[in-house]
Structures are given as structure tokens and as C-alpha cells.
Write an enzyme that holds these catalytic residues in place. Structure first.
Site, mmCIF file in Angstrom:
data_model
loop_
_atom_site.group_PDB
_atom_site.id
_atom_site.type_symbol
_atom_site.label_atom_id
_atom_site.label_comp_id
_atom_site.label_asym_id
_atom_site.label_seq_id
_atom_site.Cartn_x
_atom_site.Cartn_y
_atom_site.Cartn_z
ATOM 1 N N HIS A 1 -33.559 -20.606 -23.615
ATOM 2 C CA HIS A 1 -34.832 -21.153 -23.772
ATOM 3 C C HIS A 1 -35.969 -20.079 -23.753
ATOM 4 O O HIS A 1 -36.128 -19.434 -22.687
ATOM 5 C CB HIS A 1 -35.337 -22.152 -22.600
ATOM 6 N N ASN B 1 -35.105 -31.489 -21.685
ATOM 7 C CA ASN B 1 -35.930 -31.941 -20.723
ATOM 8 C C ASN B 1 -36.857 -30.594 -20.261
ATOM 9 O O ASN B 1 -38.034 -30.933 -19.999
ATOM 10 C CB ASN B 1 -35.049 -32.157 -19.313
ATOM 11 N N ALA C 1 -34.202 -26.159 -15.691
ATOM 12 C CA ALA C 1 -33.692 -25.528 -16.287
ATOM 13 C C ALA C 1 -34.486 -24.167 -17.132
ATOM 14 O O ALA C 1 -34.062 -23.423 -17.720
ATOM 15 C CB ALA C 1 -32.601 -25.969 -17.463
HETATM 16 N N1 LIG Z 1 -35.039 -30.946 -16.037
HETATM 17 C C1 LIG Z 1 -34.148 -30.171 -16.212
HETATM 18 O O1 LIG Z 1 -34.357 -28.893 -16.498
HETATM 19 C C2 LIG Z 1 -32.884 -30.604 -16.630
HETATM 20 C C3 LIG Z 1 -32.748 -31.935 -16.741
HETATM 21 N N2 LIG Z 1 -31.379 -32.578 -16.999
HETATM 22 C C4 LIG Z 1 -31.240 -34.173 -16.933
HETATM 23 O O2 LIG Z 1 -30.787 -34.419 -15.655
HETATM 24 C C5 LIG Z 1 -30.083 -35.613 -15.779
HETATM 25 C C6 LIG Z 1 -28.715 -35.231 -15.024
HETATM 26 O O3 LIG Z 1 -28.216 -34.391 -15.520
HETATM 27 P P1 LIG Z 1 -26.636 -33.859 -15.320
HETATM 28 O O4 LIG Z 1 -26.371 -34.082 -13.640
HETATM 29 O O5 LIG Z 1 -26.158 -32.812 -15.928
HETATM 30 O O6 LIG Z 1 -25.669 -35.200 -15.646
HETATM 31 P P2 LIG Z 1 -24.398 -35.664 -15.611
HETATM 32 O O7 LIG Z 1 -24.110 -36.570 -16.640
HETATM 33 O O8 LIG Z 1 -23.467 -34.563 -14.995
HETATM 34 O O9 LIG Z 1 -24.470 -36.631 -14.289
HETATM 35 C C7 LIG Z 1 -25.141 -37.821 -14.149
HETATM 36 C C8 LIG Z 1 -24.389 -38.941 -13.266
HETATM 37 O O10 LIG Z 1 -25.143 -39.841 -13.115
HETATM 38 C C9 LIG Z 1 -24.335 -41.127 -12.879
HETATM 39 N N3 LIG Z 1 -24.614 -42.125 -13.453
HETATM 40 C C10 LIG Z 1 -24.536 -42.978 -14.437
HETATM 41 N N4 LIG Z 1 -25.004 -44.350 -14.707
HETATM 42 C C11 LIG Z 1 -25.643 -44.298 -13.473
HETATM 43 C C12 LIG Z 1 -26.252 -45.416 -12.665
HETATM 44 N N5 LIG Z 1 -26.415 -46.571 -13.260
HETATM 45 N N6 LIG Z 1 -26.331 -45.306 -11.260
HETATM 46 C C13 LIG Z 1 -26.141 -44.258 -10.706
HETATM 47 N N7 LIG Z 1 -25.607 -43.030 -11.115
HETATM 48 C C14 LIG Z 1 -25.250 -43.209 -12.553
HETATM 49 C C15 LIG Z 1 -23.123 -40.576 -13.762
HETATM 50 O O11 LIG Z 1 -21.865 -41.132 -13.243
HETATM 51 C C16 LIG Z 1 -22.929 -39.087 -13.385
HETATM 52 O O12 LIG Z 1 -22.355 -38.697 -12.352
HETATM 53 C C17 LIG Z 1 -29.871 -35.988 -17.210
HETATM 54 O O13 LIG Z 1 -30.765 -36.827 -17.727
HETATM 55 C C18 LIG Z 1 -30.059 -34.435 -17.928
HETATM 56 O O14 LIG Z 1 -30.584 -34.616 -19.247
HETATM 57 C C19 LIG Z 1 -30.230 -31.684 -17.134
HETATM 58 C C20 LIG Z 1 -30.475 -30.304 -17.166
HETATM 59 C C21 LIG Z 1 -31.575 -29.486 -17.005
HETATM 60 O O1 LIG Z 2 -33.262 -29.069 -20.699
HETATM 61 C C1 LIG Z 2 -32.097 -29.519 -20.435
HETATM 62 O O2 LIG Z 2 -32.138 -30.947 -20.608
HETATM 63 C C2 LIG Z 2 -31.081 -28.889 -20.314
HETATM 64 C C3 LIG Z 2 -30.972 -27.644 -20.563
HETATM 65 O O3 LIG Z 2 -31.606 -27.013 -21.625
HETATM 66 C C4 LIG Z 2 -30.505 -26.430 -19.974
HETATM 67 O O4 LIG Z 2 -29.812 -27.068 -18.879
HETATM 68 O O5 LIG Z 2 -30.439 -25.450 -20.128
#
Ligand SMILES: NC(=O)C1=CN([C@@H]2O[C@H](COP(=O)(O)OP(=O)(O)OC[C@H]3O[C@@H](n4cnc5c(N)ncnc54)[C@H](O)[C@@H]3O)[C@@H](O)[C@H]2O)C=CC1
Ligand SMILES: O=C([O-])CC(=O)C(=O)O
EC number: 1.4.1.21
Length: 271
Positions: free
Chosen positions: A222, A192, A124
Site C-alpha cells: 500500500h 479496509n 495493515a
Molecule cells: N483493517 C485492516 O487493515 C484489515 C482488515 N481486515 C479485515 O478484518 C476482517 C477479518 O480478517 P481475517 O481475520 O483475515 O479473516 P478470516 O477469514 O481469516 O477470519 C474471519 C473469522 O471469522 C469467522 N466468522 C465467520 N462468520 C462468523 C460469525 N457469524 N461469528 C463469528 N465468527 C465468524 C470465520 O470463521 C473466521 O475464522 C475481515 O473483514 C478483513 O477484511 C483484514 C486485514 C487488514
Molecule cells: O486492507 C485490507 O483489507 C488488507 C490488506 O490490504 C493487507 O492486509 O495488506
């Protein structure tokens, strides 16, 4: 499938994982989605029903048995299980939950032993190419200010520990100031970006973070400021929150897709 195609497995089919899975299924040269892991198998099978080539739905640890590249897009709580299996097998491990990597830097040592690679996508955020370049020389300071609509911060352990109810916030409020390591611990699902910035630049202890709950904004914003010998950087990204998860910007799965393309593309742009 061409012989040199990389196979991809995705842990988590939420705001990031499902979008990424759809994009890969639509066709990306050199990459093929072969497996996903989901918490709810029946729901996952429904989500994948219209896919041209539905991937296998497997357990978290099994992704690494099936795929060359394991993308982690699940809650930080299961990061270790996904990472460990991918690294043990010498795979390419691409984490979205980058904050969960900071207290587990021994995984990098382990990857060195097994031949695995850990590739952190920009996610992000923006500008990690310039931050990495600047950090090849002397860097005085790196800061990131994250500003989100209050609901984009709800549920963070730091807020709960300090009795901060973001739903009650009516004016822009700085809810955290500290380093990237503490930010990632206190806001494991929200910053993150700060963790990725720290890894690109001068490390989690020296990277300064401010988190604002701002009822006046509709986007996850950000702003990075870097003071380095070679350059001064000031960069802002304004992310549209995804419908499925307001904490996550819609650009995130696109960034991971771009990062995956970079693994196989003949022409690669950016450091
Ligand atoms: N690096 C970056 O810039 C960003 C990182 N993230 C992170 O990425 C990760 C995923 O984010 P999102 O997709 O928005 O979250 P989300 O909550 O929309 O999706 C996560 C998925 O993982 C599934 N899940 C939960 N437990 C599980 C298990 N034991 N096995 C398999 N699947 C499981 C959930 O059912 C859900 O569908 C989070 O940790 C979030 O903080 C999010 C946004 C930006
Ligand atoms: O960093 C993150 O976990 C997600 C975030 O801020 C964004 O999606 O803008």
C-alpha cells in the site's frame, strides 16, 4: 486481574482474531481476554484448548455483555451485529472490517449517544498519525495505491460484477480506480486500509484509490500519497500475507494489539 484491567472480547478467530487472542492470552498488562465469538464453536474450543485462561465462546451479540472492548475481526457481513451490540452498551468498539463502517456512519452518532467509542486501528496500513495531523490543516489530495498478488483479490464483488478473473492475470493490471467509498463496497475483504485512510484524512468521497492485481509481487503493498499545506507524505508498506488468509497482512493483528495496549499504557507514543 487488576481492578483497572480492561476486558477484551474478539469477534472472529481467523487470521487476525486467533493471533490476537494468543497474544492477549500470553499476557498484556492492563488487558484480559474474556470472550470470543466464532462461526464454528467446536473448532474454536480446539484452538483455545492450550490457552492459559481460555475465554468463553459466546454469540456475536454477547461479546458486548462480557467485555469492555469488543474487537471485530470477522467477515464484513456480520459487522453490523457486532458493532450494534457494542455501541448500544457503551463499549469501546475496535473494528478490523473498517470498510463496513463507511456506509454505516450513523453508528458514530449512536456511539455519541451511548458513550461508546469507535477506535479504528491502523491495521495493515501505516502513517495514519501523520495523515490525521495533516488533516488538521488544509489537504489538497489523498491517494492510496494497493498492489496485491492476484489471489489476494480473488472473490471481490467488483471483480465478479465486471467479469475480471484475477487468476488469469499475467501482468500488473489496474482493476479499480475510484474513491474509497466505492472501493470498500467493491472489495469488502480487501481494502479496509483505504477506508481507514479515508476516515483519518479527508473522507471516503475525496480519497482516491487504485487497486492493482500484480503477479510480480508476493506482498500486499500500500502506497499513500498526501499533498497538504503542512507536508507532503509518501509512504509504502509491504505486508507479508498471513498463512491463514492471503488477503490479510500479518501485521494486522499486531497493529490491533498495539492499539489495544494504547488504551491502558502509561506511556503512549504517536498521535
Ligand atoms: N483493517 C485492516 O487493515 C484489515 C482488515 N481486515 C479485515 O478484518 C476482517 C477479518 O480478517 P481475517 O481475520 O483475515 O479473516 P478470516 O477469514 O481469516 O477470519 C474471519 C473469522 O471469522 C469467522 N466468522 C465467520 N462468520 C462468523 C460469525 N457469524 N461469528 C463469528 N465468527 C465468524 C470465520 O470463521 C473466521 O475464522 C475481515 O473483514 C478483513 O477484511 C483484514 C486485514 C487488514
Ligand atoms: O486492507 C485490507 O483489507 C488488507 C490488506 O490490504 C493487507 O492486509 O495488506
Amino acid at each position: 486481574m487488576a481492578e483497572r484491567d480492561l476486558t477484551v472480547g474478539i469477534a472472529g478467530l481467523g487470521a487476525i482474531g486467533l493471533h490476537l487472542a494468543r497474544a492477549l492470552d500470553a499476557g498484556v498488562e492492563g488487558l484480559r481476554l474474556v470472550a470470543v465469538a466464532a462461526r464454528d464453536r467446536a473448532k474454536a474450543e480446539r484452538s483455545l484448548a492450550g490457552f492459559r485462561q481460555p475465554p468463553a465462546v459466546v454469540g456475536l451479540g454477547e461479546l458486548a455483555e462480557r467485555a469492555d472492548v469488543v474487537v471485530e475481526a470477522a467477515p464484513a457481513a456480520v459487522f453490523e451485529e457486532v458493532a450494534r451490540a457494542a455501541i448500544a452498551r457503551g463499549r469501546i468498539f475496535m473494528p478490523a472490517s473498517v470498510g463496513a463502517l463507511l456506509p454505516r456512519m450513523r453508528l458514530v452518532e449512536e456511539a455519541r449517544r451511548t458513550g461508546a467509542r469507535i477506535i479504528v486501528p491502523t491495521g495493515a496500513l501505516l502513517g495514519l498519525d501523520a495523515v490525521r495531523a495533516a488533516a488538521e490543516g488544509p489537504v489538497e489530495s489523498v491517494t492510496i495505491e494497493t498492489r496485491k498478488p492476484p489471489r489476494g483479490l480473488a472473490g471481490a464483488p467488483y471483480l465478479e460484477r465486471h467479469g475480471i478473473d484475477v487468476a488469469a492475470i499475467t501482468a500488473p493490471t489496474r482493476v479499480f480506480q475510484g474513491n474509497a467509498f466505492d472501493a470498500a463496497q467493491g472489495f469488502p475483504a480487501n481494502v479496509n486500509v483505504a477506508a481507514a485512510l479515508a476516515l483519518a484524512g479527508i473522507g471516503p468521497e475525496r480519497t482516491r484509490v487504485e487497486i492493482w492485481a500484480d503477479p510480480g509481487v508476493t506482498r500486499n503493498m500500500h502506497t499513500i500519497r498526501v499533498e497538504a499545506e503542512a507536508a507532503r507524505l509518501t509512504m509504502t508498506i509491504e505486508n507479508v500475507p498471513s498463512e491463514e488468509n492471503p488477503r490479510t497482512g500479518r501485521i494486522t493483528p499486531l497493529s490491533i494489539l498495539a492499539c489495544l495496549r494504547g488504551l491502558t499504557s502509561t506511556l503512549r507514543v504517536g498521535s
